[in-house]
Every structure is written in C-alpha cells, then in structure tokens.
Design a protein around this motif. Sequence first.
Motif, PDB file in Angstrom:
ATOM      1  N   LYS A 181       0.864  -1.173   0.000  1.00 15.01           N
ATOM      2  CA  LYS A 181       0.000   0.000   0.000  1.00 15.01           C
ATOM      3  C   LYS A 181       0.901   1.224   0.000  1.00 15.01           C
ATOM      4  CE  LYS A 181      -4.301   1.875   1.807  1.00 15.01           C
ATOM      5  NZ  LYS A 181      -5.350   1.789   2.858  1.00 15.01           N
TER       6      LYS A 181
ATOM      7  N   GLY B  84      -1.870   5.657  -0.700  1.00 13.66           N
ATOM      8  CA  GLY B  84      -3.306   5.460  -0.802  1.00 13.66           C
ATOM      9  C   GLY B  84      -3.754   4.420  -1.800  1.00 13.66           C
ATOM     10  N   TYR B  85      -2.816   3.839  -2.567  1.00 10.70           N
ATOM     11  CA  TYR B  85      -3.150   2.801  -3.541  1.00 10.70           C
ATOM     12  C   TYR B  85      -2.678   1.435  -3.037  1.00 10.70           C
ATOM     13  CZ  TYR B  85      -4.460   5.859  -7.466  1.00 10.70           C
ATOM     14  OH  TYR B  85      -5.093   6.755  -8.291  1.00 10.70           O
ATOM     15  N   TYR B  86      -3.488   0.418  -3.314  1.00 10.21           N
ATOM     16  CA  TYR B  86      -3.042  -0.958  -3.154  1.00 10.21           C
ATOM     17  C   TYR B  86      -2.347  -1.370  -4.447  1.00 10.21           C
ATOM     18  CZ  TYR B  86      -6.165  -1.116   0.876  1.00 10.21           C
ATOM     19  OH  TYR B  86      -6.787  -0.861   2.074  1.00 10.21           O
TER      20      TYR B  86
ATOM     21  N   ARG C  58      -3.053  -1.797  -9.672  1.00 11.12           N
ATOM     22  CA  ARG C  58      -3.273  -0.897  -8.549  1.00 11.12           C
ATOM     23  C   ARG C  58      -4.742  -0.541  -8.454  1.00 11.12           C
ATOM     24  NH1 ARG C  58      -0.952   5.152 -10.300  1.00 11.12           N
ATOM     25  NH2 ARG C  58      -2.651   5.620 -11.751  1.00 11.12           N
ATOM     26  N   SER C  59      -5.142  -0.237  -7.220  1.00 16.34           N
ATOM     27  CA  SER C  59      -6.542   0.097  -6.973  1.00 16.34           C
ATOM     28  C   SER C  59      -6.646   0.862  -5.666  1.00 16.34           C
ATOM     29  CB  SER C  59      -7.390  -1.173  -6.911  1.00 16.34           C
ATOM     30  OG  SER C  59      -8.727  -0.874  -6.529  1.00 16.34           O
ATOM     31  N   LYS C  60      -7.677   1.655  -5.524  1.00 20.87           N
ATOM     32  CA  LYS C  60      -7.970   2.317  -4.253  1.00 20.87           C
ATOM     33  C   LYS C  60      -8.647   1.367  -3.280  1.00 20.87           C
ATOM     34  CE  LYS C  60      -6.723   6.727  -4.730  1.00 20.87           C
ATOM     35  NZ  LYS C  60      -5.881   7.469  -3.754  1.00 20.87           N
ATOM     36  N   ASN C  61      -9.139   0.221  -3.814  1.00 23.54           N
ATOM     37  CA  ASN C  61      -9.797  -0.794  -3.000  1.00 23.54           C
ATOM     38  C   ASN C  61      -9.061  -2.114  -3.193  1.00 23.54           C
ATOM     39  OD1 ASN C  61     -11.652  -2.949  -2.178  1.00 23.54           O
ATOM     40  ND2 ASN C  61     -13.194  -1.333  -2.023  1.00 23.54           N
TER      41      ASN C  61
END
Length: 533
Positions: free
Chosen positions: A220, A223-225, A243-246
């Motif tokens: 992480k 703020g991105y996974y 990558r994703s925010k969730n």
Amino acid sequence: MTRIFITLLVFALLPFSVAGQQTGKWGDQGNGTYVNPVIPADFSDLDAIRVGDDFYAISSTMQYSPGMVVLHSRDLVNWKIISHVVSDLTVINPNLNWDKMDSYGRGIWAGAIRYYKHKYWVYFGTPDDGFFMSTATNPAGPWTPLQQVWKVSGWDDCASFCDEDGQLYFIATHFENDPKNNKKYNIHLFRMAPDGKSLLMESDSVIHQSPGSEANKLFKINGYYYHLFSEVKQEGRVLMMKRSKNILGPWEMRQLNHVNKVLDKEPNQGGLIQLANGKWYFFTHHGTGDWEGRAASLLPVAWLDGWPVIGDPGKDSIGSMVWKVPKPINISNAVKGIQTDDDFYSSALQPQWEWNYQPRAGKWSLTERKGFLRLHAFMPADPAAANILLKAGNTLTQRSLRTTANEVTIKLEVKGMCNGGYTGLTHFSTSGTSGIGIKQFNNSRHLTYMSHHKDRIGPEVKNSIVWLRSVWDFRGINRYYYSLDGKLFLPFGEENQLVWGSYRGDRVGIFNFNTEQECGFVDVDFFHYRYSK
C-alpha cells in the motif's frame, strides 16, 4: 587468427548488458558503483524488505536443510546469510528426509518476508503440502515452530499483507486449474485470522488470471493498493503490476519491465524496497537459470505516473535490465562477498551450509572431535541406488559461485573409514554429478573420480590425510585435484561442465556414505573457498 578476430569483433559490438556479464565482474566495485549480479549464485525466488537501516531477504531452498535462507544487508549490495526459517524439513513432508530423497524440484518454494506487529513474518508454499508460516522478533532467529496455514496442493508464490487497520491478507497462485485451461493461473486473495495462522476461506476472491501469473506481493503506497506479480508473455516472464484504491478492485494494470532470456535471463521475482531517502530498488533473481542457478541482482526503480518502472525506463515507460549502477548506500566498511569458509571450530555449522535433504540425526558432529566436522557413513535407504550420490545421506553443500576464478579445498582425515566407505568433494545437480574422493574396498583406500554415477578407480592412498580440490572458471568448467602433503596438487579425472537441474544451480559439497554397511567415519579439518571479487 580470423576466428579470434571475429570473436573479439562480435564481443565489442555486444550491448553493455552482455559485455558486462562476460567480464565476470559482480557486486560492489569499491568505487561507489556495483555490477549485477550482486550475488553470482543460486538465490532463487527472492523477497526483501527494509526495517530501519537494515535490509532482509529470503530465498527458496527446496529440498535443502535447513530451509528458507535469510540474508541481511546494510546497503542492498553486500549480503550475508544470517539464518534459516525451517530447521526440520520433515515437519513439511517426510519425503524431504534422508531416507526418501525423492523430492528434487519440490520442497520449499517461493515465499515473502514482512515486518508488522513488532515481528518478522515469513510465509511460503510447497507444491505438494500447501502453505506455512513462521515468525521471529530477530531475523537471525530463533524462528517459531512452523505453522501450516493451509494444507493444499497445486498452489505457490504466496505473500502476506497487513493493512493500516491491522487486517491481515494472504495472496497466492493456484497453478493447477481445469485441464482445459491449464495455461492460465488464478491469483487468489484471502483475509486471514488475526494471528495470521489460518485463512478465512469464505473471503476467497480471484483477483487475476493469466498465463503463468505468479511471484505475488502486495503493498500500500500513497493510498493505492499495489499487486506485484510476474506473467508469461511472448518476450518471456515479465513483471506486472495492478493498482486500486480498493484491495478488491477494480484494478488498473501495467507492465513494469522488458526481459530477454539470453541477454538478461529474465529478472522477475523479488522484493520492492523503499530506502529511507525515498529512492526505490528491486532485489530480484534472474528467472532463467544457468549452471550457477538463479542469481541475484539489484535494479533501480523509477516511479512514472504512479507506477514503479523496474530498471532503465524506455520510451514506452517500461524498464529494462541494467548492469552497472551507482550504489544506493555507501558504507565504507562493507564486507564484500558472501560467506564460504569453515574451519569447523564453532559448535554450530556456519549459516552458508545446507544439507541435501534433512540429515540423519546422530550421523554428524562438530563436538566429537573439536575443530573437525565428523561425518559418519551409512548406506542409502534405497539399495538400488547404493552408489548414486543423489540418494546418499550426509552430503553437506554450499552454492557454487560464478566468478572468474573459483577454488575449493578440503582437508580430510580418512583413517576412520571401513570397507564400502566413499568420501570426498563433489559438484552436483540432478542434471550432472561429479566428484573426487577416497573409496575403501578390500581393506585398502583408493583415489576415485566420479562422473555421472560412474567411478574411475585410481592409485591406492596409504596416507591417513588427503587434500581434495575443485577449480572452476566463469564458464563453469571444473577440474579436480588431490594432494598428499597439502602443497603439491595433481589433477585427476576429466574436465566437467557444471550444470543446473530441478530449478537449482550447481552445488559444491562434502559427502561420506557407505555402499555396503553402516560403518566408518571421516573427519573434515577445513573447507576453504576462494573466489574472485
């Protein structure tokens, strides 16, 4: 003369990546730069982390014991072996014991090391037995007894991840899928129990599917996974990232590097590391192994538009292999070169040693004779393989390094041998085995050269002490020597090409077994390993 000129001309026209390899240079150059590989030996399936000013890495070990090697560095270039996570491989599977020895290419595969909740966590998988974990407050050990996380087969390349809220996640690849779709691997994400010792199976989610998708890591960042993994494309096995925010997606995806099986040997599996000064690096193995195995390199990372580009960024914003690089951290007193020598004065084996399979208890000792390694001889468990080294217990090994000049010398006292005894110095892999040693029969001891399970019997050796030596070059061409006084070394046997097999590089080792009876021992005075730096 024409042939020599053409060879030199071709070499001069090669790209730097190839020319750099051919020089045989490696690691810390002592002038603020380093040359890849940083460890020219078989440290496969790497992962690495930074904790404070220290860096730690792990590497898969398959059937070797102790298992899952742990390394330490202060500058990411000069590394030392400090421990192993698994002391007893039979906890994983009895086939990894000395009386089975039928799991070449199996055993401990890739894993991941992480630091959270004030502990170091290592997770790894085996293709036959599932996933395991262990923790330590000090990466030099001791590591807690192995815990099986999930008993399953056909899975690999796992990693754990601790989110900011303390929730633990587990990611891994299922590589044995529907036979109609066996070219595509599924990557699964699970939540874990708070103690990290089991998976919450109802949380199972497939987050990616592609040909050969493995080498999973989760991060992480800002703020991105980020999900780092490797994937097989037309050019070879490359690094990919989503990558994703969730953490459950939806995901964006990019390719991070280009590869070449011949020129750069496909750097892929490894650990993404941020330094204290904010710079990033990738510590990786080369996935295409040569006789030295899958060596370790360190690549700089450039962040472009929120994506980590591995190596030298091209016009397409995808990286490529680099060979000579400024050091990330300059430490004036860094000790160059991995451990090798052992005079056997310690009460424990030095951490560079690994047995071929779990050794038989009570058949080796560092205390029966102070300053010596005593190896007791016994017959292989399989009578049909009585003269095959790959089936013989009490073989102690190290990784063979690929440098321009390499020399291993051992000093043996052999007066404790009995008929049927066979001891010596060996290079071995499942694709090729050779060695020089002493074989006793009819109450006399004879110099013996071994190659591909066939022996050549030499002159009788009446001395109780003998020195044995192996010398090899950058190409992996090896030659054996012997001495009866430690000064004059004479060649015996032919040249051998060192090879790799079952995903493992060549090993140099000491062996002692008996083809007829459980009888005899030898004392090893020292193991001296010289290599160019």
